[in-house]
Design an enzyme around this catalytic site. Sequence first.
Site: not given
Ligand SMILES: [Zn+2]
Length: 384
Positions: A94-95, A148, A268, A306, A308, A311, A337
Amino acid sequence: MASPITFTSRAVGIGRARLGALTTPHGEIQTPQFMPVGTQATVKALTPGDLRAAGVQVILANTYHLSLRPGHERIARLGGLHRFMSWHGPILTDSGGFQVFSLAHLGRVDDDGVTFASHLDGSSQRLTPERAVEIQEALGSDIAMAFDQLVDATLPMAEVAVAMERTHRWAERCLAAHTRADQALFGIVQGGVDAELRRQSVASIAGLPFDGLAIGGLSIGESKAQMAATLDVVAEALSGDPRVRYLMGVGSPPDFFTAVERGIDLFDCVLPTRVARTGQLWTSAGKLNLRNARFLDDPDPPDVECGCETCRNHSRAYLAHLFRAEELLAYRLSSLHNVTYTQDLMRRIRAALEDGSYGTLREAVMAHYGGTGTRTDKGTVTGR
Ligand SMILES: [Zn+2]
């Protein structure tokens, strides 16, 4: 100068939603896509390997923070931001405008730029469009953002208009200052929640030869209805423009759907990682607050759907214990997660846009996340 990025997209017949691919010097990004925020050249508590495992394709880093510490010249001497943090995928910077207007002790805004006091040591600093471009070129991100002026969208229209017009003049100066052929530059549409100002801003910013277009000044406390209406105005004004569209600072599950249907390709937000560090996990069954005592005896994984590392290996009881004991591992496991959940959600949105099940997915997610207030989440307000 030929653009260092290419973007192709196609409509899928669901509102203005589109599926796309954005090619950058450090790899391709499938859109719609979410960018985790790596404020200080780190997505807090996670390694680049963790990010790859979570399916992250692109991250955002902060010009304001990195220019103050460790300094962009130092990062350039050390080989640029990708090498410095050992993330070799695409990076958007970002700026610095957002942090200057929300985090620094603001001194003075004039037509040339902004004077402010560093939040670290109070030293006087100056940011101009040219300086913001120079810093981002030194960092070497794949995508740089124009500088900006952000204002509270609920200020009187005349004040929002002054900041918007200044943003337009600064946009031209950013383009004139930008020299790096291997870095794209995006313009930022401002204009608060006023439809006419937003149309004027689209006309100015989209009329310039930016590589991509961002929509700023939303998700700062306006109502969800105002955000949706503003995105409708911008989408209508941009119809036919082939460039990639990035909605800045938005990153909650309901807001993804609102924005994807209005033609947004990139997001984002600090929210997934920030709330993770407070013990709030986003799951297929909604939000879980692992600081709640009821999880101390719960042997289930945080999210049964999930895959991940957290998990696969750990229980809610274990995470609840780690948070109570203030163990550092709590922050890593919960962040891993939530980033995985967010990436999985974007992947599911892309798949659902492809196979026609978007409405079903939207309904399932909104059933768990839709009823939590009418204001946008202030995802970015306290800085990243
Ligand atoms: Zn997870």
